[in-house]
Design an enzyme around this catalytic site. Structure first.
Site, PDB file in Angstrom:
ATOM      1  N   SER A 124       0.828  -1.206   0.000  1.00  0.00           N
ATOM      2  CA  SER A 124       0.000   0.000   0.000  1.00  0.00           C
ATOM      3  C   SER A 124       0.864   1.259   0.000  1.00  0.00           C
ATOM      4  O   SER A 124       0.372   2.330  -0.309  1.00  0.00           O
ATOM      5  CB  SER A 124      -0.930   0.009   1.213  1.00  0.00           C
ATOM      6  OG  SER A 124      -0.197  -0.189   2.389  1.00  0.00           O
ATOM      7  N   HIS A 145      -3.405  -3.570  -5.510  1.00  0.00           N
ATOM      8  CA  HIS A 145      -3.655  -3.048  -4.160  1.00  0.00           C
ATOM      9  C   HIS A 145      -5.126  -3.182  -3.769  1.00  0.00           C
ATOM     10  O   HIS A 145      -5.981  -2.447  -4.261  1.00  0.00           O
ATOM     11  CB  HIS A 145      -3.204  -1.577  -4.097  1.00  0.00           C
ATOM     12  CG  HIS A 145      -3.369  -0.968  -2.741  1.00  0.00           C
ATOM     13  ND1 HIS A 145      -3.707   0.342  -2.536  1.00  0.00           N
ATOM     14  CD2 HIS A 145      -3.241  -1.513  -1.505  1.00  0.00           C
ATOM     15  CE1 HIS A 145      -3.782   0.579  -1.236  1.00  0.00           C
ATOM     16  NE2 HIS A 145      -3.515  -0.532  -0.590  1.00  0.00           N
ATOM     17  N   GLU A 157      -6.659  -1.412  -6.955  1.00  0.00           N
ATOM     18  CA  GLU A 157      -5.827  -0.565  -7.806  1.00  0.00           C
ATOM     19  C   GLU A 157      -4.830  -1.451  -8.543  1.00  0.00           C
ATOM     20  O   GLU A 157      -4.106  -2.234  -7.913  1.00  0.00           O
ATOM     21  CB  GLU A 157      -5.080   0.457  -6.936  1.00  0.00           C
ATOM     22  CG  GLU A 157      -6.008   1.450  -6.264  1.00  0.00           C
ATOM     23  CD  GLU A 157      -5.315   2.403  -5.300  1.00  0.00           C
ATOM     24  OE1 GLU A 157      -5.826   3.515  -5.119  1.00  0.00           O
ATOM     25  OE2 GLU A 157      -4.278   2.033  -4.723  1.00  0.00           O
ATOM     26  N   ASN A 195      -5.101   6.204  -1.273  1.00  0.00           N
ATOM     27  CA  ASN A 195      -4.387   6.755  -0.111  1.00  0.00           C
ATOM     28  C   ASN A 195      -3.862   8.165  -0.383  1.00  0.00           C
ATOM     29  O   ASN A 195      -3.640   8.934   0.548  1.00  0.00           O
ATOM     30  CB  ASN A 195      -3.235   5.830   0.309  1.00  0.00           C
ATOM     31  CG  ASN A 195      -3.761   4.634   1.079  1.00  0.00           C
ATOM     32  OD1 ASN A 195      -4.886   4.651   1.591  1.00  0.00           O
ATOM     33  ND2 ASN A 195      -2.973   3.589   1.158  1.00  0.00           N
TER      34      ASN A 195
HETATM   35  P1  NAI Z   1      -0.512  -9.256   8.345  1.00  0.00           P
HETATM   36  O1  NAI Z   1       0.537  -8.951   9.338  1.00  0.00           O
HETATM   37  O2  NAI Z   1      -1.912  -9.503   8.803  1.00  0.00           O
HETATM   38  O3  NAI Z   1      -0.052 -10.531   7.502  1.00  0.00           O
HETATM   39  C1  NAI Z   1       1.219 -10.691   6.946  1.00  0.00           C
HETATM   40  C2  NAI Z   1       1.497 -12.188   6.854  1.00  0.00           C
HETATM   41  O4  NAI Z   1       2.667 -12.357   6.071  1.00  0.00           O
HETATM   42  C3  NAI Z   1       1.758 -12.845   8.201  1.00  0.00           C
HETATM   43  O5  NAI Z   1       0.940 -14.005   8.301  1.00  0.00           O
HETATM   44  C4  NAI Z   1       3.255 -13.209   8.155  1.00  0.00           C
HETATM   45  O6  NAI Z   1       3.544 -14.395   8.844  1.00  0.00           O
HETATM   46  C5  NAI Z   1       3.479 -13.370   6.680  1.00  0.00           C
HETATM   47  N1  NAI Z   1       4.847 -13.150   6.224  1.00  0.00           N
HETATM   48  C6  NAI Z   1       5.715 -12.198   6.628  1.00  0.00           C
HETATM   49  N2  NAI Z   1       6.858 -12.272   5.921  1.00  0.00           N
HETATM   50  C7  NAI Z   1       6.717 -13.308   5.056  1.00  0.00           C
HETATM   51  C8  NAI Z   1       7.540 -13.872   4.040  1.00  0.00           C
HETATM   52  N3  NAI Z   1       8.743 -13.398   3.789  1.00  0.00           N
HETATM   53  N4  NAI Z   1       7.034 -14.899   3.314  1.00  0.00           N
HETATM   54  C9  NAI Z   1       5.808 -15.395   3.565  1.00  0.00           C
HETATM   55  N5  NAI Z   1       4.988 -14.906   4.521  1.00  0.00           N
HETATM   56  C10 NAI Z   1       5.437 -13.867   5.241  1.00  0.00           C
HETATM   57  O7  NAI Z   1      -0.453  -8.065   7.283  1.00  0.00           O
HETATM   58  P2  NAI Z   1      -1.607  -7.516   6.323  1.00  0.00           P
HETATM   59  O8  NAI Z   1      -2.365  -6.451   7.007  1.00  0.00           O
HETATM   60  O9  NAI Z   1      -2.341  -8.656   5.744  1.00  0.00           O
HETATM   61  O10 NAI Z   1      -0.750  -6.781   5.202  1.00  0.00           O
HETATM   62  C11 NAI Z   1       0.000  -7.486   4.259  1.00  0.00           C
HETATM   63  C12 NAI Z   1       0.387  -6.577   3.122  1.00  0.00           C
HETATM   64  O11 NAI Z   1      -0.759  -5.965   2.566  1.00  0.00           O
HETATM   65  C13 NAI Z   1       1.334  -5.446   3.472  1.00  0.00           C
HETATM   66  O12 NAI Z   1       2.202  -5.234   2.394  1.00  0.00           O
HETATM   67  C14 NAI Z   1       0.409  -4.273   3.626  1.00  0.00           C
HETATM   68  O13 NAI Z   1       1.024  -3.040   3.380  1.00  0.00           O
HETATM   69  C15 NAI Z   1      -0.619  -4.563   2.534  1.00  0.00           C
HETATM   70  N6  NAI Z   1      -1.910  -3.936   2.755  1.00  0.00           N
HETATM   71  C16 NAI Z   1      -2.495  -3.966   3.987  1.00  0.00           C
HETATM   72  C17 NAI Z   1      -3.739  -3.382   4.168  1.00  0.00           C
HETATM   73  C18 NAI Z   1      -4.401  -3.404   5.499  1.00  0.00           C
HETATM   74  O14 NAI Z   1      -5.360  -2.655   5.698  1.00  0.00           O
HETATM   75  N7  NAI Z   1      -3.998  -4.241   6.425  1.00  0.00           N
HETATM   76  C19 NAI Z   1      -4.451  -2.723   3.056  1.00  0.00           C
HETATM   77  C20 NAI Z   1      -3.772  -2.833   1.798  1.00  0.00           C
HETATM   78  C21 NAI Z   1      -2.543  -3.392   1.677  1.00  0.00           C
END
Ligand code: NAI
Length: 509
Positions: A124, A145, A157, A195
């Site tokens: 994001s 996104h 997006e 954003n």
């Molecule tokens: P989260 O923390 O809930 O989940 C991330 C997951 O990725 C965890 O289960 C973790 O164990 C796993 N992980 C970490 N490093 C890893 C790797 N190298 N290989 C495989 N798995 C790995 O995070 P969330 O909120 O789901 O966000 C994930 C992505 O989405 C980020 O890039 C964030 O910027 C993007 N994003 C998040 C939004 C939100 O509102 N939470 C909205 C839009 C995008």
């Protein structure tokens, strides 16, 4: 949808947290087989269970057949190693938001999947170009996104980096539709569309709060009731959590090399430092008792026996409408060239503060009150009045009582160029105009992305059209004078359209 007609029949999902789970859910619903991988060994299996739970809830409500839930469940396959994604024709990354970790992951993935497979990041805030820069085949890498919660936020997006080719973006857009989402195309720029466009709302509201113009619950009320936002900016920040919103504000500001339009507020930084994030910590701007938001009582309408006659400035915005309103409220109206010695003098500037207007129009500041008339009275559920430092309390109370006579809510705020609504609406329209000026997306995609991604009552350009591009431009020009600050300088895109009287949806130049 049968998997034979689907754009990507086998999808890999890396990172099965909040976002990964949501994306996996809608991909399976579209008919794709989804392989789930996470470095946390239990996460992929638990993601499958959580998604199945969501589907069972839908089945309990009668929204889907239980047999459908069974079929979808067979499409979710937790895997234990990245190598097991080799047959995927699309891999979606939703891991931790760190450039180095994402780059390393894609470097590995590109050697695992076929040359024809598409690779995407759900980042994001990072640059898509930067994530894909070291890839051998960056042409098939893009940003994709989604928004949280993915199944409900039906917009995505599609972001082409510098090297992404057009067919890759076209396939991703087609697949978004197959998943029931609306794709919008964005250039790889800080904050992409949603954003970036969202900066006007919170940032300007925080500035208004920081200047002591009104308290946060009054600002929320004004923006809900005058413009129709579902949540006020402070309610919204409490819901999202300042631990999330403040870094976004800071990141976009710095990525745009300290562009003043995006300058965040010290109020947000202080609250993050203090751990006062919002609903999730039980306290944000509001306190939350068992999830229920603290309620602030409105200031009562003052009891006033004698309301003085009202004289309306000849330069007031919507002057005819003000006269009509005063008539309906039963006010004594003065129609002379200048106000009598006892008149309440009403001004309705766009962008200018009440103090400046009183001085320039040679009115007695003690009896001068401002009213925000950017939005027509009939379209709002609240009237907003502003005092200046010299306004007498009896005149302030008289104006409050008069404008509340028909039962409509009234807020009285302190003097500021542009009141609350003008400032926030102008900031939103100006930033949206600059997104168009930079060619980040088409005006149509901007409107779609903002209404679906931010839940605004209308797109920012529609908002500008509704209350007049020329009026918005006037607010900005005058605010620039009041504050002597380039953050209110109008985008050239808005200037041209406002000056020539064109609709903001008119694209040709
Ligand atoms: P989260 O923390 O809930 O989940 C991330 C997951 O990725 C965890 O289960 C973790 O164990 C796993 N992980 C970490 N490093 C890893 C790797 N190298 N290989 C495989 N798995 C790995 O995070 P969330 O909120 O789901 O966000 C994930 C992505 O989405 C980020 O890039 C964030 O910027 C993007 N994003 C998040 C939004 C939100 O509102 N939470 C909205 C839009 C995008």
């Amino acid at each position: 949808m049968s998997s034979s007609t689907i754009t990507f029949s086998q999808v890999g999902l890396v990172g099965t947290g909040a976002m990964g789970r949501g994306i996996a859910q809608i991909a399976a619903q579209a008919g794709s087989t989804v392989c789930l991988f996470d470095t946390n060994p239990d996460a992929a299996v638990s993601a499958k269970q959580q998604i199945e739970q969501q589907w069972r809830k839908l089945a309990d409500k009668g929204r889907v057949e239980p047999s459908q839930v069974e079929r979808w469940s067979t499409l979710l396959i937790p895997v234990a190693s990245l190598d097991e994604l080799s047959a995927c024709d699309l891999v979606v990354e939703a891991i931790v938001e760190r450039l180095d970790v994402k780059r390393e992951l894609f470097a590995r993935l590109e050697n695992i999947v076929a040359d024809t497979a598409v690779l995407v990041s759900n980042t994001s805030s990072l640059s898509v170009t930067a994530i894909g820069a070291a890839l051998k085949s960056a042409h098939r890498f893009a940003g994709y996104h989604f928004f949280n919660p993915v199944p409900l936020m039906k917009v995505v997006e599609v972001i082409g980096g510098l090297k992404t080719d057009a067919p890759t973006c076209a396939r991703l857009a087609a697949y978004a539709r197959e998943m029931g989402h609306t794709p919008v195309s964005a250039k790889d720029t800080p904050g992409f569309i949603v954003n970036h466009a969202g900066r006007g709302y919170n940032t300007e509201a925080l500035r208004i709060l920081g200047e002591g113009v009104a308290d946060f619950s009054t600002i929320d009320r004004i923006l809900r009731d005058q413009v129709g936002f579902r949540l006020g900016p402070f309610e919204l920040m409490d819901l999202t959590g300042l631990d999330v919103s403040q870094p976004v504000m800071e990141s976009i500001y710095h990525q745009y090399y300290e562009e003043p339009r995006y300058r965040p507020s010290v109020i947000g930084a202080q609250r993050v430092a203090g751990g006062v994030f919002g609903r999730k910590t039980g306290e944000g701007f509001y306190r939350y008792d068992n999830g229920a938001q603290q309620v602030f009582e409105e200031a009562p309408v003052p009891r006033v026996d004698n309301i003085p006659p009202v004289w309306v400035s000849t330069r007031a915005a919507r002057r005819a409408e003000i006269f009509q309103l005063l008539k309906e409220l039963g006010a004594k109206i003065e129609t002379g060239q200048s106000p009598s010695a006892e008149a309440l003098t009403l001004v309705a500037p766009l962008g200018f503060d009440i103090t400046t207007v009183a001085v320039v129009e040679r009115l007695d500041p003690a009896r001068t009150i401002g009213i925000d008339m950017l939005v027509e009275d009939a379209a709002t559920k609240r009237r907003v009045l502003a005092t200046n430092p010299a306004t007498r309390a009896d005149y302030r109370d008289a104006a409050h009582a008069l404008f509340a006579r028909d039962g409509k809510a009234v807020s009285v705020i302190r003097d500021s160029g542009g009141f609350v609504t003008q400032r926030v609406v102008a900031a939103i329209v100006n930033i949206a105009s600059d997104i168009c000026q930079q060619g980040i997306c088409t005006p149509e995609d901007l409107e779609t992305a903002v209404t679906l991604g931010l839940g605004y009552p209308m797109g920012p350009l529609a908002m500008g059209n509704r209350w007049g591009p020329a009026n918005i431009l006037e607010v900005l020009f005058n605010m620039q004078t009041v504050y002597g600050d380039t953050r209110y300088r109008p985008s050239p895109w808005l200037r041209r359209r406002g000056a020539i009287g064109l609709s903001l949806m008119h694209e040709e130049e």
